[in-house]
Write a protein that holds these residues in place. Structure first.
Motif, PDB file in Angstrom:
ATOM      1  N   SER A 110       0.964  -1.111  -0.127  1.00 47.26           N
ATOM      2  CA  SER A 110      -0.095   0.044   0.007  1.00 47.26           C
ATOM      3  C   SER A 110       0.882   1.125   0.027  1.00 47.26           C
ATOM      4  O   SER A 110       1.595   1.560   1.090  1.00 47.26           O
ATOM      5  N   GLY A 138      -8.101   5.517   1.067  1.00 46.56           N
ATOM      6  CA  GLY A 138      -9.142   4.707   1.048  1.00 46.56           C
ATOM      7  C   GLY A 138     -10.215   5.083   2.020  1.00 46.56           C
ATOM      8  O   GLY A 138     -11.241   5.008   2.237  1.00 46.56           O
ATOM      9  N   ARG A 139      -9.588   5.132   3.461  1.00 46.28           N
ATOM     10  CA  ARG A 139     -10.307   5.254   4.559  1.00 46.28           C
ATOM     11  C   ARG A 139     -11.067   6.296   4.695  1.00 46.28           C
ATOM     12  O   ARG A 139     -12.033   6.345   5.407  1.00 46.28           O
ATOM     13  N   GLU A 165     -14.435   5.734   3.313  1.00 44.68           N
ATOM     14  CA  GLU A 165     -14.996   4.793   3.900  1.00 44.68           C
ATOM     15  C   GLU A 165     -15.671   5.735   5.241  1.00 44.68           C
ATOM     16  O   GLU A 165     -16.927   5.397   5.578  1.00 44.68           O
ATOM     17  N   PHE A 184     -12.099  -5.321   5.110  1.00 40.98           N
ATOM     18  CA  PHE A 184     -10.674  -4.956   5.547  1.00 40.98           C
ATOM     19  C   PHE A 184     -10.548  -4.059   6.971  1.00 40.98           C
ATOM     20  O   PHE A 184     -11.991  -3.725   7.272  1.00 40.98           O
ATOM     21  N   THR A 233     -12.304  -0.789   6.950  1.00 41.14           N
ATOM     22  CA  THR A 233     -13.547  -0.642   6.619  1.00 41.14           C
ATOM     23  C   THR A 233     -14.410  -1.136   8.015  1.00 41.14           C
ATOM     24  O   THR A 233     -15.327  -0.431   8.294  1.00 41.14           O
ATOM     25  N   THR A 288     -15.297  -6.905  -1.356  1.00 36.86           N
ATOM     26  CA  THR A 288     -14.046  -6.395  -1.536  1.00 36.86           C
ATOM     27  C   THR A 288     -13.238  -7.005  -2.653  1.00 36.86           C
ATOM     28  O   THR A 288     -13.211  -8.244  -2.529  1.00 36.86           O
ATOM     29  N   ASN A 291      -8.666  -8.867   0.487  1.00 40.79           N
ATOM     30  CA  ASN A 291      -7.351  -8.681   1.067  1.00 40.79           C
ATOM     31  C   ASN A 291      -7.168  -9.520   2.146  1.00 40.79           C
ATOM     32  O   ASN A 291      -6.163 -10.393   2.400  1.00 40.79           O
ATOM     33  N   ASP A 293     -15.630  -2.160  -2.601  1.00 39.82           N
ATOM     34  CA  ASP A 293     -14.291  -1.858  -2.189  1.00 39.82           C
ATOM     35  C   ASP A 293     -13.120  -2.238  -3.312  1.00 39.82           C
ATOM     36  O   ASP A 293     -12.815  -3.344  -3.336  1.00 39.82           O
ATOM     37  N   CYS A 318     -10.044  -1.367  -4.189  1.00 39.33           N
ATOM     38  CA  CYS A 318      -8.647  -1.191  -3.926  1.00 39.33           C
ATOM     39  C   CYS A 318      -7.937  -1.979  -5.093  1.00 39.33           C
ATOM     40  O   CYS A 318      -6.974  -1.410  -5.551  1.00 39.33           O
ATOM     41  N   ARG A 319      -8.181  -3.206  -5.396  1.00 37.81           N
ATOM     42  CA  ARG A 319      -7.386  -4.047  -6.283  1.00 37.81           C
ATOM     43  C   ARG A 319      -8.031  -4.603  -7.338  1.00 37.81           C
ATOM     44  O   ARG A 319      -8.209  -5.528  -7.815  1.00 37.81           O
ATOM     45  N   SER A 352      -8.929   3.057  -2.558  1.00 31.18           N
ATOM     46  CA  SER A 352      -7.359   3.361  -2.087  1.00 31.18           C
ATOM     47  C   SER A 352      -6.657   3.291  -3.462  1.00 31.18           C
ATOM     48  O   SER A 352      -6.159   2.125  -3.851  1.00 31.18           O
ATOM     49  N   LYS A 386      -3.663   3.857  -3.478  1.00 30.98           N
ATOM     50  CA  LYS A 386      -2.532   3.635  -3.039  1.00 30.98           C
ATOM     51  C   LYS A 386      -2.140   2.004  -3.380  1.00 30.98           C
ATOM     52  O   LYS A 386      -1.074   1.382  -3.195  1.00 30.98           O
ATOM     53  N   LYS A 387      -3.110   1.298  -3.950  1.00 37.18           N
ATOM     54  CA  LYS A 387      -2.884  -0.116  -4.289  1.00 37.18           C
ATOM     55  C   LYS A 387      -2.850  -0.076  -6.070  1.00 37.18           C
ATOM     56  O   LYS A 387      -2.053   0.489  -6.629  1.00 37.18           O
TER      57      LYS A 387
HETATM   58  C1  LIG Z   1      -5.839  -0.591   1.893  1.00 40.47           C
HETATM   59  C2  LIG Z   1      -7.062  -0.908   1.850  1.00 40.47           C
HETATM   60  C3  LIG Z   1      -8.341  -0.017   2.429  1.00 40.47           C
HETATM   61  C4  LIG Z   1      -7.951   1.389   3.098  1.00 40.47           C
HETATM   62  O1  LIG Z   1      -7.239   2.277   2.247  1.00 40.47           O
HETATM   63  P1  LIG Z   1      -6.190   3.226   2.820  1.00 40.47           P
HETATM   64  O2  LIG Z   1      -5.781   3.885   1.687  1.00 40.47           O
HETATM   65  O3  LIG Z   1      -5.043   2.572   3.444  1.00 40.47           O
HETATM   66  O4  LIG Z   1      -7.010   4.253   3.690  1.00 40.47           O
HETATM   67  C5  LIG Z   1      -9.481  -0.466   2.362  1.00 40.47           C
HETATM   68  N1  LIG Z   1      -9.764  -1.718   2.013  1.00 40.47           N
HETATM   69  C6  LIG Z   1      -8.767  -2.737   1.469  1.00 40.47           C
HETATM   70  C7  LIG Z   1      -9.213  -4.218   0.832  1.00 40.47           C
HETATM   71  C8  LIG Z   1      -7.810  -2.127   1.422  1.00 40.47           C
HETATM   72  O5  LIG Z   1      -6.379  -3.027   0.995  1.00 40.47           O
END
Ligand SMILES: *Cc1c(COP(=O)(O)O)cnc(C)c1O
Length: 461
Positions: free
Chosen positions: A52, A100-101, A104, A124, A127, A182, A186, A215, A217-218, A255, A257-258
């Protein structure tokens, strides 16, 4: 080690990483109280703590940082970001957030609340925390296979549809504000969710009149698995598959960041106009104006570019096979891992590997310490240290369901030789597993103790 397709990029900027001696690492471990969160990043030769915010950006993303428009309102960079997110997801409203948070927090401030239940394949941790902070209950409804590390399943991240329907029947729709999925899952090991499962969840939601949120992220890694594993999906592009996933949803939290391939950023995607107005009002309160949401213009530019790059087939093929080949290299040596390997990390079953260490002597932490001692590699315990809980009656500490160690692979950061080095180190620790001792906690905080706890190694008994 199995061959994986070559990295579809070459290196333009390099960052030095430093080798330490075994004696230095022994000292570093001692000073950090044997907690890898307290070891300096610089002292880690290979850092697999998380995927992340650790991605390497491309030349185009770095160029985007310079091109970023820093106008306070309605910047050019926001419109590019909005256009790219809309092209991929199709959502009517795209609300940028710092990660991401934050998405949320906004979503569950509006949709959560006392007496409500929010089901998810697996929440997660942020979440779950945001659902619970609103007063609602966060419920995990993963398929039963998800709980068995050695069980093979092509879509081990799926939500249990029977359990979902049962929940709706028992609780009634008034107390379920939304259903969440999700992708990839994760918490259950980066396992993908099938298109069929998402489509079926949509049908359940339609029958009950409930919104479905992703969700996301990925999302690109999940789409790649669908393309590879789901019948009839092999000829479609990642973008088409991702588009279909999002077409079943009323909204998403993300997020960046992923799968945004950036170091910071996120967004909330929504169709509902009324919900979007409420979300934007909350955004302004804590994140910033609706066209930047806590990010700089340059960040929005980098996310837009990253989201385009993450859909490239050769990138994803390399990425996921990099993870898979590491998993195979250590699993062939006999190391017990969560199977099949997921999208972003390898999970080692430390409890199975170190059966002589009782769960409350933390086999996962013992392995993480040993891997650092062996080779300067930082991994993370996901087990009884992280998920500490106590018997409500006696106050006695209880072990977590599993004691896993996660090796998360940052995107575009490490080469095959780095990962071969990791595989070799894991095998070396595995070879001398019988001589590894557990640990004892000497200092801990009442909550989230894994970040700050200090440990002491247990000697021969
Ligand atoms: C990282 C992540 C989040 C939260 O995202 P942040 O950018 O760390 O706040 C939420 N859900 C999943 C599945 C994640 O991997």
């Amino acid at each position: 080690m199995v061959k994986y397709p070559l990295e579809p990029y070459r290196i333009k900027v390099v960052e030095r990483i430093r080798t330490t001696t075994r004696a230095e690492r022994e000292q570093i471990l001692k000073e950090a109280g044997y907690n890898l969160f307290l070891v300096k990043g610089e002292d880690c030769l290979i850092d697999l703590l998380t995927d992340s915010g650790t991605s390497a950006m491309s030349d185009e993303q770095w160029a985007g940082l310079v091109r970023g428009d820093e106008s306070y309102a309605s910047s050019r960079s926001f419109f590019r970001f909005e256009r790219v997110v809309k092209e991929i997801t199709g959502f009517t409203h795209v609300i940028p957030t710092h990660q991401g948070r934050a998405s949320e927090r906004i979503l569950f401030s509006i949709m959560g609340g006392e007496g409500k239940t929010v089901p998810n394949n697996t929440h997660f941790d942020t979440t779950r925390a945001n659902v619970e902070f609103s007063g609602a209950t966060a419920l995990d409804l993963a398929i039963p296979e998800a709980r068995i590390p050695a069980e093979e399943h092509p879509f081990k991240g799926n939500i249990d549809l029977t359990a979902l329907e049962q929940l709706i029947e028992e609780q009634g729709t008034e107390n379920i504000p939304l259903v969440m999925i999700t992708i990839t899952n994760n918490t259950s090991g980066g396992q993908p969710v099938s298109l069929e499962n998402i489509r079926a969840a949509r049908e359940v939601c339609d029958r009950a009149g409930l919104p479905l949120f992703i969700d996301a992220c990925r999302f690109a890694e999940n789409a790649w698995f669908i393309k590879e594993r789901e019948p009839g999906q092999g000829d479609r592009s990642i973008a088409e598959i991702a588009g279909e996933i999002f077409s079943y949803a009323d909204g998403c939290t993300m997020s960046a960041k992923k799968d945004g391939l950036v170091n910071i950023g996120g967004f909330l995607g929504l169709h509902d106009d009324e919900l979007a107005v409420k979300a934007k009002n909350l955004l302004i309160l804590t994140e910033g104006f609706t066209t930047y949401g806590g990010l700089a213009g340059r960040d929005l530019e980098a996310i837009a570019q990253g989201l385009e790059e993450v859909l490239e087939d050769d990138y994803l093929t390399c990425r996921i096979n990099q993870v898979r080949s590491l998993g195979e290299a250590i699993s062939e040596a006999g190391v017990p891992i969560v199977k099949p390997t997921g999208g972003h990390a390898i999970y080692i079953d430390a409890r199975a590997m170190l059966p002589h260490i009782p769960p409350l002597e933390y086999p996962g932490q013992a392995f993480v310490i040993e891997l650092y001692r062996e080779a300067g590699i930082r991994a993370v315990e996901i087990g009884s240290v992280m998920f500490a809980h106590r018997d409500p009656e006696t106050g006695e500490e209880l072990p977590a369901d599993l004691d896993l160690v996660r090796l998360a692979i940052p995107r575009r950061v490490y080469t095959q030789s780095h990962l071969e080095y990791v595989a070799e180190a894991v095998r070396a620790v595995f070879e001398r597993r019988d001589s590894i001792h557990g640990v004892r906690i000497t200092e801990q905080a009442p909550m989230l103790r894994h970040f700050n706890a200090r440990f002491s190694p247990l000697e021969d008994k």
